[in-house]
Design a protein around this motif. Structure first.
Motif, PDB file in Angstrom:
ATOM      1  N   ALA A  82       0.701  -0.817  -0.105  1.00  0.00           N
ATOM      2  CA  ALA A  82      -0.077   0.275   0.071  1.00  0.00           C
ATOM      3  C   ALA A  82       0.617   1.468  -0.168  1.00  0.00           C
ATOM      4  CB  ALA A  82      -0.917   0.277   1.383  1.00  0.00           C
ATOM      5  N   ASP A  86      -1.570   5.184   3.582  1.00  0.00           N
ATOM      6  CA  ASP A  86      -2.638   4.990   3.509  1.00  0.00           C
ATOM      7  C   ASP A  86      -2.645   3.923   4.061  1.00  0.00           C
ATOM      8  OD1 ASP A  86      -4.723   3.489   2.009  1.00  0.00           O
ATOM      9  OD2 ASP A  86      -4.009   2.081   0.071  1.00  0.00           O
ATOM     10  N   LEU A  87      -3.840   4.367   4.906  1.00  0.00           N
ATOM     11  CA  LEU A  87      -4.114   3.501   6.719  1.00  0.00           C
ATOM     12  C   LEU A  87      -5.573   2.488   5.904  1.00  0.00           C
ATOM     13  CD1 LEU A  87      -3.557   6.010   8.759  1.00  0.00           C
ATOM     14  CD2 LEU A  87      -2.324   4.482   8.357  1.00  0.00           C
ATOM     15  N   ASP A  88      -5.836   2.891   4.818  1.00  0.00           N
ATOM     16  CA  ASP A  88      -7.152   1.635   4.635  1.00  0.00           C
ATOM     17  C   ASP A  88      -7.819   0.301   4.648  1.00  0.00           C
ATOM     18  OD1 ASP A  88      -8.207   4.261   3.950  1.00  0.00           O
ATOM     19  OD2 ASP A  88      -8.302   4.087   1.996  1.00  0.00           O
ATOM     20  N   ASN A  89      -8.156  -0.482   5.331  1.00  0.00           N
ATOM     21  CA  ASN A  89      -8.448  -1.992   4.790  1.00  0.00           C
ATOM     22  C   ASN A  89      -8.461  -2.410   4.040  1.00  0.00           C
ATOM     23  OD1 ASN A  89      -8.615  -1.869   7.953  1.00  0.00           O
ATOM     24  ND2 ASN A  89     -10.551  -1.295   7.857  1.00  0.00           N
ATOM     25  N   GLY A  90      -7.917  -3.230   4.006  1.00  0.00           N
ATOM     26  CA  GLY A  90      -7.805  -4.474   2.105  1.00  0.00           C
ATOM     27  C   GLY A  90      -9.522  -4.521   1.918  1.00  0.00           C
ATOM     28  N   ASP A  91      -9.315  -5.215   0.829  1.00  0.00           N
ATOM     29  CA  ASP A  91     -11.047  -5.753   0.296  1.00  0.00           C
ATOM     30  C   ASP A  91     -11.180  -6.582   0.961  1.00  0.00           C
ATOM     31  OD1 ASP A  91     -10.807  -3.287  -1.702  1.00  0.00           O
ATOM     32  OD2 ASP A  91      -9.876  -4.494  -3.722  1.00  0.00           O
ATOM     33  N   PRO A  92     -12.947  -6.532   1.783  1.00  0.00           N
ATOM     34  CA  PRO A  92     -13.092  -7.571   2.582  1.00  0.00           C
ATOM     35  C   PRO A  92     -12.812  -9.416   1.257  1.00  0.00           C
ATOM     36  CG  PRO A  92     -14.595  -6.662   1.829  1.00  0.00           C
ATOM     37  CD  PRO A  92     -13.586  -5.880   1.281  1.00  0.00           C
TER      38      PRO A  92
END
Length: 319
Positions: A82, A86-92
Motif C-alpha cells: 500500500a 494509506d491506512l485503509d483496510n484491504g478489500d474484504p
C-alpha cells in the motif's frame, strides 16, 4: 486490431510467472528432501531406510509450503504494498466457495499422504513382541516368561533366547544367553537380534539414533523387541526419557560387528571376571557428596552392575 485481456482475467505473463514459481518451488523442495538424508546420523539398521524416507517426505512437503508462503509474502512486500500513508483496510474477501474448498482439500490431502506413509513405515517396523505385566520387583520381572516375539528370521533360537536389556538409574546392563554381563551392547551385523527390555525403577528410553529406533522401558513390564543392525561400527545408546538428576550420563555404546567377531567376543567376555561397571553417575554423585551434598535433592544412583565387560567411556563412536 489487438485483443486485450478482459477485466479480471489473468494476463498470460502472470500465468507463466506463477507456473515458473510453482515449478521452482517444486524443484527446490525435491532438492531439500534429497539433502535431508545427510542431516541424520549414519544409517546402521534395517529400520533406517523407511524412517529416513518418511523424514524426507515431510521435509519436502514442509519446504514446498514454506517456500511458497515466503514467496507470496515477499512478492506482496515488493510489488503490492500500500502507499506510504494509506491506512485503509484491504478489500474484504468472503464468500469464495472455490477458494474455501481448495484450502480445505489441499491440507487434507497432505495430512492423509503423511499418515499413509507413516502407517506404512510403522507396519514395516513392527518389531514389538509381547508385553508382560509382572509384580514382585525386578527379580520377578527378570525371570518372567515374556511371549517370544514372532520370529522374523530363520533363527527361531535367537527369539527364544533374547538379550536382556536392563535400564536403571543410571546405568545399562546387558545379559546374554550364555551368561555374559556387559555394560555395552554387542550385536551381530546383518542378523536380527532379539532383546527383552525391562526397567528397575522409573521409565527409561532405549534409543539408538543410528538405528532410528526408540522404545520405552516401563517398570513392571517386560517388552520383547528386535532389530537388524546392518553396518558394523560403534554407536551411541542414549536414555531418551528424563529419569532423574543424572539421566544425561545414562549412555553407553552399541557395538555392531560381524557374526564371527561377535561369537569370539562372547566367548572371550565369559572368561573375564565380574567387576563393577564404569559409571559416570556414581562418579558425579561422589563429587557432590565431597562438596557437602549441597543443591537440589537427588536420588542416589543404583550400584553399578557387575559385568564381565565394562563400556569404555573414552571409546569413539560414530553417532
Amino acid at each position: 486490431m489487438t485483443t486485450t485481456a478482459t477485466s479480471g482475467s489473468p494476463r498470460p505473463w502472470a500465468v507463466l510467472l506463477l507456473l515458473a514459481a510453482v515449478l521452482s518451488d517444486l524443484a527446490a523442495s525435491f532438492w531439500m528432501a534429497a539433502q535431508s538424508h545427510r542431516w541424520l546420523p549414519v544409517a546402521a539398521s534395517a529400520a533406517a531406510g523407511p524412517v529416513d524416507d518418511l523424514f524426507a517426505l515431510e521435509v519436502g512437503i514442509g519446504s514446498f509450503i514454506f517456500l511458497g508462503c515466503s514467496g507470496v509474502m515477499l512478492w506482496t512486500l515488493l510489488f503490492n504494498r500500500a502507499p506510504k500513508y494509506d491506512l485503509d483496510n484491504g478489500d474484504p474477501i468472503e464468500g469464495n466457495l472455490k477458494l474455501e474448498i481448495v484450502w480445505t482439500v489441499i491440507p487434507l490431502v497432505i495430512v492423509m499422504l503423511i499418515a499413509w506413509k507413516a502407517i506404512a513405515v510403522s507396519t514395516t517396523l513392527s518389531t514389538l513382541g509381547g508385553k508382560v505385566r509382572v509384580s514382585g520387583g525386578h527379580a520377578a520381572m527378570h525371570g518372567a516368561e515374556a511371549p517370544a516375539a514372532a520370529p522374523m528370521a530363520a533363527d527361531a533360537t535367537a527369539a527364544a533366547n533374547p538379550i536382556d536389556v536392563i535400564g536403571r538409574q543410571w546405568s545399562w546392563e546387558f545379559i546374554y544367553p550364555n551368561g555374559v554381563h556387559s555394560s555395552e551392547l554387542h550385536l551381530p551385523e546383518g542378523q536380527r537380534s532379539f532383546l527383552r527390555l525391562s526397567a528397575t525403577d522409573v521409565i527409561h528410553g532405549f534409543y539408538v539414533p543410528a538405528f532410528r529406533l526408540k522404545q520405552d522401558l516401563i517398570p513392571g513390564s517386560v517388552i520383547d523387541y528386535s532389530l537388524i543392525p546392518t553396518r558394523a561400527g560403534r554407536y551411541r545408546l542414549r536414555d531418551s526419557m528424563f529419569s532423574g538428576g543424572y539421566f544425561a550420563s545414562n549412555q553407553t555404546d552399541v557395538v555392531v560387528e560381524p557374526p564371527e567377531a561377535y561369537e569370539d567376543w562372547l566367548a572371550e567376555a565369559l572368561r573375564q571376571p565380574l567387576r563393577p561397571a564404569a559409571n559416570a553417575a556414581t562418579d558425579l554423585y561422589n563429587q557432590r557428596l565431597a562438596r557437602g551434598d549441597r543443591g537440589w535433592a537427588t536420588v542416589p544412583p543404583a550400584p553399578p552392575p557387575l559385568v564381565h565387560v565394562s563400556a569404555d567411556p573414552e571409546a569413539p563412536h560414530e553417532s
